[in-house]
Write a protein that holds these residues in place. Sequence first.
Motif: not given
Length: 270
Positions: A237-258
């Motif tokens: 769940s960590l990469p999926l949750l991280t990506f959706f939270i980041a994209e939800g606040i309009h920042v880079s989901g890719i950077i957040a996942v990395v």
Amino acid sequence: MKLVANKNKEVENEFTFYLLVFLLVLIVSSTTNKLLPFLPMPLIQILLGIGIGLCLPNNQYHLDTELFLALVIGPLLFREAQEADVTSILKHWKIVLYLIFPVIFVSTLSMGGLAHVLWIGLPLAACVAVGAALGPTDLVAFASLSQRFTFPKRVSNILKGEGLLNDASGLVAFRVALIAWTTGTFSLTQAGTSLAISIVGGFAVGLMTALINRFLHSFLLSVRATDIASELLLDLSLPLLTFFIAEGIHVSGIIAVVVAGILKASRFKK
């Protein structure tokens, strides 16, 4: 209301069907690669994808881009970040930063300009968007190549570090080009601010979710409530949750996942 409900049900069923097909293709491509190791797995998957595309009804299927990034690209980059030799990458941080920012934008403009020269009828902004999509190094493709060819360790570490983080600058360049294409305006200040917010916000979200994930692991261990299922669900769940939270606040989901993947790497664990 009934028509809307039926339409939504059809979309859900269609998505579930294609998700199962997608998982089946992954299994078939992996098995084929094991049986025929001289065939690169990306090539096998491309051929299977072409075959599926030709068999689709009406020859078309729409998949939400954000969903594809979250379910496919995000977990792949998360796994690569987990396995990355972060210490070696940090030794070359200056070169990595140079490749992420100036080089990505130079390659984007170069390829966009060349495409515009070859196809005069296409708007320059549309050509630049194509250049932005092709500019960043594909980390997954490099990982596949590194299994078949030997690269110097320094070159490998630099390309891995650049591949982990260059998607942010590439995606921002792509979005700016699309905005310029659709609106006819471009602002260098706005583009720079958007890039900075996207990267800093992505770092913050990845750090936050990784720390929360680590706290939950520690808590389950402390109360002796951990088991294989809970550990597996937390990691999945960590990469999926991280990506959706980041994209939800309009920042880079890719950077957040990395970032989350790097903090979950073995050398950062207790």
